[in-house]
Design an enzyme around this catalytic site. Structure first.
Site, mmCIF file in Angstrom:
data_model
loop_
_atom_site.group_PDB
_atom_site.id
_atom_site.type_symbol
_atom_site.label_atom_id
_atom_site.label_comp_id
_atom_site.label_asym_id
_atom_site.label_seq_id
_atom_site.Cartn_x
_atom_site.Cartn_y
_atom_site.Cartn_z
ATOM 1 N N HIS A 169 -5.865 -0.372 3.305
ATOM 2 C CA HIS A 169 -6.739 0.661 3.848
ATOM 3 C C HIS A 169 -8.170 0.290 3.497
ATOM 4 O O HIS A 169 -8.460 -0.029 2.348
ATOM 5 C CB HIS A 169 -6.392 2.016 3.228
ATOM 6 N N ARG B 287 -14.683 8.768 8.151
ATOM 7 C CA ARG B 287 -15.342 8.006 9.209
ATOM 8 C C ARG B 287 -15.173 8.697 10.550
ATOM 9 O O ARG B 287 -16.069 8.683 11.380
ATOM 10 C CB ARG B 287 -14.808 6.564 9.240
#
Ligand SMILES: Cc1cc2nc3c(=O)[nH]c(=O)nc-3n(C[C@H](O)[C@H](O)[C@H](O)COP(=O)(O)OP(=O)(O)OC[C@H]3O[C@@H](n4cnc5c(N)ncnc54)[C@H](O)[C@@H]3O)c2cc1C
Ligand code: FES
Lengths: 550, 229
Positions: free
Chosen positions: A327, A347
């Site tokens: 990740h 994000r």
């Protein structure tokens, strides 16, 4: 602002200042997404998975030759922790229709559906080596995908999944995933899951890496917690049998070559128990705690890959284990939380990755493997990263941008967990960015199943992260929370159906004996035993350390 | 990682003196001191509540609660883990429950004993206003009880400290399920998409994607429209 105290050491302040100064000029800007060729280039050069020396071909079994990380090969090429002739198989402790191994979302939902498909509660047993529900399932922050808006549909979802997975996915499984998705959300709501909504009552849906529509449903950034605890509450309401702090250590077979239950090991009393069962569902989750290539991990304590080991000993086929998901945004500072997840949803809501000069260097929502590779490049090739006090390199994730884009109050409302978990260490993510670096996150591959969760071995069903094929070589955010309920429910139904028409023969552990022979024939001389059940963290092993990346 | 002497602190794990690196969490410090958890460790990231811990600082009367994976060790900490809090979860059929003002009293009559002492709130490592949601439940305010209890991990510390022997987290769980099922109700767009799928509306399109060769898929994927607003 005079009483504001930075959560970062003095030497990072200059870089922090640049991040804050460039924020306005970055507002509304996006870095151009990479072309298909650029993607391949960056993966080849920087993704940990694309380094041949970090893998080896499996020397034994039905998936012989498959290239997998050394750490995974090590647990597969190991002896059983039991001797095939030392366990008394005539004394049956549990006589079952459905045995479920693993109590995360996949296992719990399988239990509920097995009961609803007509199996009496006392003929089902869920074995869980930690507390019920303490699993990767509880840790999901970002969300769960389902194509239910007017600009979206399951076919669009299908294309996102298969492209994100580099076209290596198994089509039948992708079909099941995207078509069952809205029904999973419906099921959750009928059980009382509190999904985030817009003021007009529609679902609040956000973007995720590699998705072409906003289709991420979430429950603040406690999505996994909310889903797991509701499903768990329902599981207990149904009075289905379960036992905690007990690990399955080996599957059992019968003389008709079917899987017929498992040998269980009580971690507290250190006793073995025999569970005979007409159907057995493996829902043991992933392997993050193997710390592939020394990476820190987001995974829970019990993520040690037990399921793939037990399945492989019976002859089940594995796939796509050559790819592991890192990740992009694991916490890199402070030391106490290194490796823990900073959700992709940050994000999705506008947080930008920037380098030590406060510059954008990658599109913020590339698929995870691309995004991770670009952080590694920024730190190690371009040397534009920030070095932490323990020597890790990292980039900034500019979280204050979230409030600039969506208004103040957004972070506390939508990111309660992130806000709290960083605040505990003196970092206010509304005002200061996070330091992040890729962390070991997800087991992309696993045991091969069909759309009914059956494996090539009769009697053995699998659901959840332990499986391979759904996500191909790379999973997109939100598709794993989806997978565990799509296939967990299918497994519960299929196991119930199978149980109603299965007769078991005499139990044996001949496959364990056969496995020792395979090891011997392949010239593998080792003392290793698996499954390893719990990682070894005693003494210095609990400390995080610097990575040698390039 | 090598450390010099003043990077260490002394803690007392269930009374036993241990010297551990000062920058560790309670959980890692216990491992450093040689413990292997069976109970008491789950997500290791502040999401599961398996690691409830109580501690006192030397020289202080105050008993404090924390999550072992989320709390840094300090000099003189006397630590005990609470790996399990004995309580029975009442079972119910959500489909048959009515979401009304008396629901909580019916299933959890003990909430009437709440002393409003706020001990539960003080014990909560998530800083949840536990007493306020118990009180909201007592008044039948499902919405508020659901909202206030949302960040609960079920670690059990509130239940262990409550002088009225209430188990707050079970109440919060019911409140949230009732809120979603009966007060918010199902979401229209989800129900209608399920119907469309059942009718086979997308079958043809998906079938053709399933049968497409890799080249075609690549083309389709690379030219797909992004509508992420
Ligand atoms: C921090 C984090 C964040 C994530 N965020 C997202 C997200 O936003 N969206 C998304 O889609 N996905 C996300 N994921 C991935 C997703 O949550 C997991 O892949 C998924 O929950 C796996 O579910 P599972 O039921 O297959 O396994 P798990 O939930 O891991 O459950 C397996 C259980 O089985 C137990 N077990 C293992 N071996 C044995 C044994 N031998 N005997 C008995 N029990 C055993 C384990 O201890 C565990 O409790 C995230 C994962 C993590 C770690
Ligand atoms: S181990 Fe899960 S909250 Fe600490």
């Amino acid at each position: 602002m005079s009483d504001f105290k930075s959560g970062y050491p003095e030497y990072m302040q200059e870089s922090l200042k640049k991040v804050s100064e460039t924020r306005s000029s970055r507002f509304g800007k996006e870095f151009t997404p990479m072309t298909a060729e650029q993607r391949i280039q960056i993966l080849e050069k920087f993704h940990p998975d694309w380094k041949p020396q970090m893998k080896r071909g499996l020397k034994i079994g039905p998936s012989k030759g498959m290239l997998i990380p050394h750490e995974v090969a090590d647990i597969i090429e190991s002896h059983s922790m039991i001797k095939h002739d030392e366990i008394d198989l005539t004394k049956i402790d549990y006589d079952l229709d459905v045995l479920i191994i693993g109590g995360g979302g996949a296992g719990l939902s399988a239990g509920i559906l097995a009961k609803e498909s007509g199996i009496p509660a006392d003929k089902i047993l869920l074995v869980q080596k930690l507390r019920l529900g303490d699993a990767n399932s509880k840790m999901a922050q970002g969300g769960i995908q389902a194509a239910d808006t007017s600009i979206d549909n399951p076919a669009i979802h299908y294309l996102d999944v298969i492209g994100g997975g580099h076209y290596a996915n198994k089509p039948d499984l992708v079909e099941a995933l995207v078509k069952d998705a809205p029904d999973v959300i419906k099921w959750h709501e009928s059980l009382g899951v509190m999904y985030d909504k817009n003021p007009d009552g529609t679902m609040l849906e956000i973007a995720g890496g590699g998705t072409s529509r906003n289709r991420m449903h979430s429950c603040k950034d406690y999505t996994g917690l909310e889903l797991t605890r509701v499903v768990l509450d329902e599981f207990i309401n149904k009075e289905i049998g379960y036992t905690e702090f007990t690990s399955a250590v080996e599957l059992l077979m019968d003389d008709k070559e079917q899987v017929a239950g498992a040998v269980l090991y009580d971690l507290e009393t250190k006793e073995y128990h025999i569970a005979r069962s007409k159907s057995t569902i493996l829902a043991t989750g992933g392997f993050g705690r193997l710390h592939i290539q020394g990476f820190a991990t987001t995974n829970h304590y019990g993520a040690t890959g037990d399921g793939i080991v037990m399945a492989y000993r019976t002859g089940a086929i594995l796939r796509d284990l050559d790819s592991t998901q890192y990740h992009p945004t694991g916490a890199a500072f402070p030391e106490q939380i290194v490796g823990q997840l900073a959700t992709e949803k940050l994000r999705g809501r506008g947080a930008q990755p920037v380098n030590k000069y406060g510059e954008l260097f990658v599109y913020h929502l590339e698929p995870r493997d691309i995004e991770s590779s670009s952080y590694i490049r920024e730190c190690y090739e371009r040397d534009n990263g920030i070095v932490t006090p323990t020597g890790m390199k990292a980039v900034w994730l500019d979280t204050p941008m979230i409030e600039k884009v969506n208004g103040s109050g957004t972070i506390e409302r939508e990111f309660a967990a992130m806000f709290r978990n960083f605040n505990r260490w003196g970092i206010d993510i509304r005002k200061e960015p996070m330091l992040v670096f890729p962390t070991l996150h997800y087991q992309n591959g696993g045991v091969e199943i069909n759309a009914n969760t059956e494996t090539n071995i009769a009697g053995l069903l699998c659901a959840g992260e332990v499986c391979g094929g759904v996500h191909g070589k790379n999973r997109l955010m939100g598709n794993s929370q989806l997978e565990i309920y799509v296939f967990g429910r299918r497994a519960g139904r299929a196991a119930a159906k199978r149980a109603s028409k299965t007769n078991l023969g005499e139990l044996n552990l001949n496959h364990v004996k056969r496995y020792d022979k395979w090891l011997e024939e392949a010239g593998i001389i080792t003392e290793r035993k698996s499954p390893i059940i719990l990682p070894e963290y005693r003494g210095e092993k609990t400390l995080s350390h610097q990575l040698k990346i390039m | 990682m090598s450390k010099n002497n003043n990077d260490f602190v002394t803690i007392y794990v269930m009374g036993k003196k241990q010297k551990v690196p000062a920058d560790l969490t309670i959980m890692k410090a216990m491992e450093y001191a040689g413990h292997q958890f069976i109970r008491g460790s789950g997500c290791r990231g502040g999401f599961c509540g398996a690691c409830a811990t109580v501690y006192r600082m030397r020289g202080s009367y105050k008993l404090q609660g924390a999550l072992a994976c989320q709390k840094q060790v300090e000099e003189g900490m006397i630590i005990a883990q609470i790996p399990f809090s004995p309580s029975e979860k009442i079972t119910y059929k959500l489909n048959e429950i009515k979401a009304n003002a008396n629901t909580f009293l019916e299933y959890f009559p003990e909430i009437a004993r709440c002393l409003s002492c706020n001990t539960c709130t003080k014990a909560c490592p998530q800083d949840i206003m536990v007493m306020d949601y118990v009180q909201a439940a007592l008044r039948g305010d499902i919405k508020l009880a659901a909202k206030l209890s949302f960040d609960c991990l079920g670690c059990g510390l509130c239940a262990m400290r409550c002088p009225a022997e209430i188990v707050p987290y079970n109440i919060g769980q019911l409140a949230r399920r009732l809120e979603s099922k009966y007060i918010e109700g199902p979401t229209e767009q989800v129900l209608s998409r399920c119907e469309e799928i059942k009718e086979g509306k997308y079958d043809k399109e998906i079938e053709s994607l399933k049968n497409a060769d890799k080249e075609t898929l690549i083309k389709l994927y690379n030219s797909r429209e992004m509508k992420n607003e």
